[in-house]
Scaffold this active site. Structure first.
Site, PDB file in Angstrom:
ATOM      1  N   GLY A 107      36.093  25.588  23.956  1.00 46.34           N
ATOM      2  CA  GLY A 107      36.637  24.250  23.696  1.00 46.34           C
ATOM      3  C   GLY A 107      36.732  23.914  22.221  1.00 46.34           C
TER       4      GLY A 107
ATOM      5  N   CYS B  24      45.482  27.482  22.697  1.00 45.23           N
ATOM      6  CA  CYS B  24      44.127  27.456  23.252  1.00 45.23           C
ATOM      7  C   CYS B  24      44.172  26.930  24.682  1.00 45.23           C
ATOM      8  CB  CYS B  24      43.200  26.586  22.413  1.00 45.23           C
ATOM      9  SG  CYS B  24      41.546  26.506  23.147  1.00 45.23           S
TER      10      CYS B  24
ATOM     11  N   GLY C 140      44.563  41.403  21.809  1.00 42.87           N
ATOM     12  CA  GLY C 140      44.341  41.262  23.243  1.00 42.87           C
ATOM     13  C   GLY C 140      43.721  42.542  23.767  1.00 42.87           C
ATOM     14  N   GLY C 141      42.407  42.602  23.794  1.00 39.42           N
ATOM     15  CA  GLY C 141      41.705  43.731  24.387  1.00 39.42           C
ATOM     16  C   GLY C 141      41.644  44.991  23.548  1.00 39.42           C
TER      17      GLY C 141
ATOM     18  N   GLY D  33      39.415  40.775  26.371  1.00 44.40           N
ATOM     19  CA  GLY D  33      38.809  42.088  26.600  1.00 44.40           C
ATOM     20  C   GLY D  33      39.797  43.087  27.179  1.00 44.40           C
TER      21      GLY D  33
END
Lengths: 311, 263
Positions: free
Chosen positions: A80, A138, A251-252, A225
């Site tokens: 948040g 977000c 991203g991962g 992840g």
């Protein structure tokens, strides 16, 4: 025929939106705080860039706990955007961050377009900031954030507002939680964005079957992840075809091999998030691994990899 | 510190608990009771994050860390399969640790596996000449770990089990109260772990019996070093618009004054 490459001659330097990065690897915003916690673990001067956690105009206390849940090959979070706010950042965090040589990229989020503009204006005047990363993606806050990242026109308006208030390069961070990420990317490019970051986390949830309640207090969270790497890679590849501005792929990414995939898909640089939570020095290992890959492949220059996937 | 450690022993206890003994001299030298480590004892891509574990015993002379754990999910199951000689990865020592009083008596109240970090506190306190009173509870007797070790460092160990076998399953806070009122023992500091109910039960007793109560919190963690803000707890914070803030269990804790935590 592969040529023999001398490690010391390998070039990792890339140019991105007017910034010179000594290597194309940086932390992903939100996983690196303001750098303080990682400084005792490795030399931050080795990073391609320093990317700090999202700053909002006013301090945010963040979402109630639980904020984290591990899922197979992934991490769900709903922090948040907890942060001390712009003033405290400029007064207490920025002087520390100015000590480091890699370009400092400050991630910003507003509840309104005016807030984005004000953040851009004040951070541009603060000194020591090399670029702004505009968080319109977000998934974990009610106001702002992803609301601006899912409608092309809104994304463009935020981008234009930030551009109008800053001389710094503007990087816009995109969400994958849209029908067509290329439409958002194009809108943002037309509004003047200098680069794009993608992807932010993928929306998801988990349920505790003992309590029959959502695992996260916020119900929904952002998945990161290895689980999201194929999603991220495809988004980068798609967007690379759709726009001319450079991309920061994320991203991962857990290893240098993952990073190479993103470069091949069209990213000029990459960001490492979850991997740094697993292994605090992962980012340094990824930089070294990229160098190894170039040597192994007989390449002198990392730029030869960018967008070099053969279709 | 992000380092490797070597497994010395995997000790299966009678119940569902294990003790993993890791050789890691630097962390063993630096760690204080109440601190913790992030541990990665598997090479499986589907288990992403390292897991936080409290330190059951810290043995700087031997360079050892003892981790008391319960097999709960796939990570702890993997951990239970590691054998002596294998390597694990650790980040630590982490967190604020427990501040012991200079003199006087301390009480430790632990529920189930929550006893784990209390052992390191008991041992350190005993070695510094403090008098330790330990109160432990669980569903049944065999789920109370480390009674023999606790007995070594405590003047008294009081047990309570939900099945009534020990002390009719009475609340540890009530048993502590009896120690104070019936036996006239003055307690300066209390540490508790493993039960929200215990921590809350201590609150009205703090002013009544003039002790300070601290709770060792557990939370799901990602980075363990204070960066990601994933493991927060709600803490009373006068002077803020909300009256509370979310503090990081890993960095601002895991030891908090019990009266500050909002449950």
């Amino acid at each position: 025929m592969k040529q023999t490459v001398n490690r010391s001659r390998v070039n990792l330097e890339v140019q991105l939106a007017g910034l010179t990065l000594q290597n194309p690897v940086m932390p992903a915003s939100g996983t690196f705080g303001f750098g303080e916690e990682y400084a005792p673990l490795f030399d931050l001067n080795r990073l391609g860039a320093i990317v700090v956690k999202t700053i909002t105009l006013q301090p945010l206390i963040g979402n109630p706990p639980p904020r984290l849940m591990e899922t197979p090959c992934g991490v769900l979070n709903s922090i948040g955007l907890q942060n001390p706010g712009l003033e405290v950042f400029i007064r207490e965090k920025l002087p520390y961050l100015r000590r480091f040589s890699p370009p400092l990229i400050v991630n910003i989020a507003g509840r309104t377009i005016d807030e984005y503009a004000e953040l851009a204006e004040r951070l541009s005047a603060a000194g020591g900031v090399a670029a702004l990363e505009v968080n319109i993606s977000c998934p974990n806050v009610k106001e702002g954030g992803i609301v601006f990242g899912t409608v092309p026109d809104m994304a463009a308006r935020v981008t234009a507002a930030v551009k109008s208030q800053t001389h710094l390069p503007v990087i816009v961070k995109l969400t994958p939680n849209v029908t067509d990420i290329t439409a958002i990317a194009r809108a943002v490019e037309e509004a003047g964005a200098d680069a794009l970051s993608l992807i932010n986390t993928v929306r998801g949830m988990a349920i505790d079957i003992k309590t029959r309640r959502p695992a996260l207090a916020n119900i929904v969270g952002g998945l990161s992840g290895p689980a999201i790497k194929p999603v991220a890679l495809y988004a980068v590849w798609q967007v690379a075809q759709a726009v001319k501005i450079p991309l920061i792929g994320m991203g991962g990414i857990m290893t240098s091999r993952d990073a190479v995939e993103f470069l091949l898909a069209g990213a000029t640089a990459v960001a490492v998030g979850t991997a740094g939570l697993v292994n605090p020095t992962a980012i340094i290992e990824i930089i070294a691994g990229l160098e190894d890959y170039l040597v192994e492949q007989g390449l002198n220059d990392i730029r030869e990899l960018i967008g070099a996937v053969q279709i | 510190m992000y380092v490797k450690g070597k497994i010395i022993e995997q000790r299966k206890l009678r119940s569902e608990y294990n003790i993993l003994i890791i050789e890691q001299a630097e962390i063993a030298r630096k760690a204080r009771p109440g601190q913790f480590i992030m541990l990665q004892a598997w090479e499986r891509g589907d288990i992403v994050l390292p897991r936080p574990f409290s330190l059951y015993r810290i043995l700087p002379a031997k360079g050892q860390l003892h981790i008391l754990y319960k097999i709960r999910g796939k990570a702890t199951l993997e951990m239970s399969r590691r054998i002596p000689g294998e390597e694990v990865k650790l980040i630590g020592p982490l967190g604020n640790g427990a501040d012991l009083p200079e003199t006087g008596n301390i009480a430790l109240l632990g529920r189930g596996i929550g006893a784990a970090p209390l052992m390191a506190i008991a041992e350190t306190a005993y070695n510094r000449g403090l008098v330790v009173y330990t109160f432990l509870s669980a569903r049944k007797r065999e789920l109370i770990p480390g009674v023999v070790d606790f007995t070594r460092y405590s003047s008294k160990v009081v047990l309570s089990t939900d099945d009534g076998e020990e002390n009719e399953g009475r609340l540890l806070t009530v048993l502590l109260e009896e120690l104070i009122t019936k036996e006239g023992i003055k307690i300066k500091t209390v540490f508790t772990c493993g039960s929200k109910r215990l921590a809350q039960g201590l609150l009205p007793m703090e002013t009544k019996y003039n002790f300070r109560a601290y709770v060792l919190l557990e939370e799901v963690m990602a980075c363990g070093i204070g960066s990601c803000k994933g493991c927060v707890c709600k803490v009373r914070t006068p002077g803020t618009p909300e009256g509370h803030a979310y503090k990081r269990v890993c960095k601002d804790g895991p030891v908090f004054p019990a009266s500050e935590v909002i449950w």
